[in-house]
Design an enzyme around this catalytic site. Structure first.
Site, PDB file in Angstrom:
ATOM      1  N   GLU A  44       0.849  -1.198   0.000  1.00 20.83           N
ATOM      2  CA  GLU A  44       0.000   0.000   0.000  1.00 20.83           C
ATOM      3  C   GLU A  44       0.883   1.247   0.000  1.00 20.83           C
ATOM      4  O   GLU A  44       1.930   1.279   0.646  1.00 20.83           O
ATOM      5  CB  GLU A  44      -0.875  -0.011   1.251  1.00 20.83           C
ATOM      6  CG  GLU A  44      -1.747   1.233   1.428  1.00 20.83           C
ATOM      7  CD  GLU A  44      -2.457   1.259   2.776  1.00 20.83           C
ATOM      8  OE1 GLU A  44      -3.513   1.894   2.861  1.00 20.83           O
ATOM      9  OE2 GLU A  44      -1.947   0.643   3.744  1.00 20.83           O
ATOM     10  N   LYS A 109      -9.691   2.909  -2.093  1.00 18.75           N
ATOM     11  CA  LYS A 109      -9.882   2.281  -0.788  1.00 18.75           C
ATOM     12  C   LYS A 109     -11.200   2.703  -0.153  1.00 18.75           C
ATOM     13  O   LYS A 109     -11.459   3.888   0.036  1.00 18.75           O
ATOM     14  CB  LYS A 109      -8.710   2.644   0.123  1.00 18.75           C
ATOM     15  CG  LYS A 109      -8.701   1.959   1.475  1.00 18.75           C
ATOM     16  CD  LYS A 109      -7.453   2.391   2.243  1.00 18.75           C
ATOM     17  CE  LYS A 109      -7.343   1.735   3.594  1.00 18.75           C
ATOM     18  NZ  LYS A 109      -6.131   2.223   4.322  1.00 18.75           N
ATOM     19  N   CYS A 143      -5.493  -2.767   2.654  1.00 21.61           N
ATOM     20  CA  CYS A 143      -5.206  -2.682   4.084  1.00 21.61           C
ATOM     21  C   CYS A 143      -6.439  -2.796   4.997  1.00 21.61           C
ATOM     22  O   CYS A 143      -6.937  -3.886   5.226  1.00 21.61           O
ATOM     23  CB  CYS A 143      -4.433  -1.397   4.366  1.00 21.61           C
ATOM     24  SG  CYS A 143      -3.473  -1.455   5.913  1.00 21.61           S
TER      25      CYS A 143
END
Length: 259
Positions: A44, A109, A143
């Site tokens: 990431e 995200k 994540c």
């Protein structure tokens, strides 16, 4: 269609808020893989580390060229996330899945990490995203998304979950447990690529990048993997097909939709 897929995981330190230095470091690592893999997974925010300071260092569309050049030269696909400046002037944590023909898929995200204030700096994504390559379907995740199983729920019959992360030492036990759980409950390969080293806030990272098969078995045997390096695994479509046919757990899923 490819029944088997060779995947390379790059676990490495990141230089805090230094995009050019990080890209140069990844240039070297990616060139080592030219012609020797089919898919490469990066951590990431691999150009900066998990920074809340995107002003002046976030990339816009020019970063696609970097992905494309390596994907074409190496004849492989690449997935990783960067801080990205949108046309609106706001920022997002954007995952980019680039194929060697220059076609690409982006995923912003969805679950911004409120503990670090990510929600105050970056826009969140609106929907799950599936990328397709060589007959394989990949659910793109980043994540903190790992903590939210509904968003990874396998209603699209995907083959692989991809998580790229800056997941710190204090919570690495959750990283290990949840990656395995996501593989088992979705009957899919689950790949998690984390970083190592220390970031500019003093947060430490211990890697633990791993690949789990459909039954939750570890495919990288020297686990926990805590050093810089590249690990390679081969995914097998027949493993997915055989296991899902024998154990029809996905057919018993509850029916509901995400809003």
């Amino acid at each position: 269609m490819s029944k088997k897929l060779k995947v390379s995981l790059i676990q490495t330190e990141l230089i805090w808020e230094e995009p050019l230095l990080n890209l140069s470091a990844f240039d070297i690592k990616l060139k080592e893989l030219y012609g020797n893999t089919e898919l490469v997974i990066l951590p990431e925010m691999f150009t900066t580390g998990f920074s809340m300071n995107p002003q002046e260092i976030a990339y816009s569309y020019t970063i696609y060229d970097w992905f494309k050049n390596h994907a074409m030269a190496g004849n492989f696909a690449i997935y990783g996330s960067v801080m990205f400046k949108k046309d609106s002037g706001t920022y997002c944590n954007r995952g980019i899945f680039m194929k060697p023909d220059g076609d690409f898929t982006v995923y912003d995200k969805r679950h911004t990490f409120t503990l670090a204030g990510e929600h105050e700096v970056y826009d969140r994504g609106e929907k799950p995203v599936i990328a397709e390559f060589k007959g394989w379907k990949f659910n793109l995740q980043i994540c903190y998304d790992l903590r939210f199983p509904v968003y990874a729920r396998n209603t699209q019959d995907y083959d692989v979950l991809l998580y790229v992360a800056n997941w710190p030492v204090p919570r690495v036990n959750a990283w290990d447990a949840l990656l395995k759980a996501r593989a088992i409950e979705n009957m899919a390969y689950c790949i998690g690529v984390n970083r190592v080293g220390t970031d500019g806030t003093g947060m430490d990272y211990s890697g633990h990048s791993q690949v789990y098969d459909v039954l939750g078995h570890e495919m990288i045997k020297d686990h926990p993997w805590q050093t810089e390096g590249i690990q390679q695994v081969v995914l097998d479509k027949e493993h997915i097909e055989f296991t899902r046919k024998k154990l029809r757990f996905l057919e018993d899923r509850d029916a509901f939709t995400l809003e």
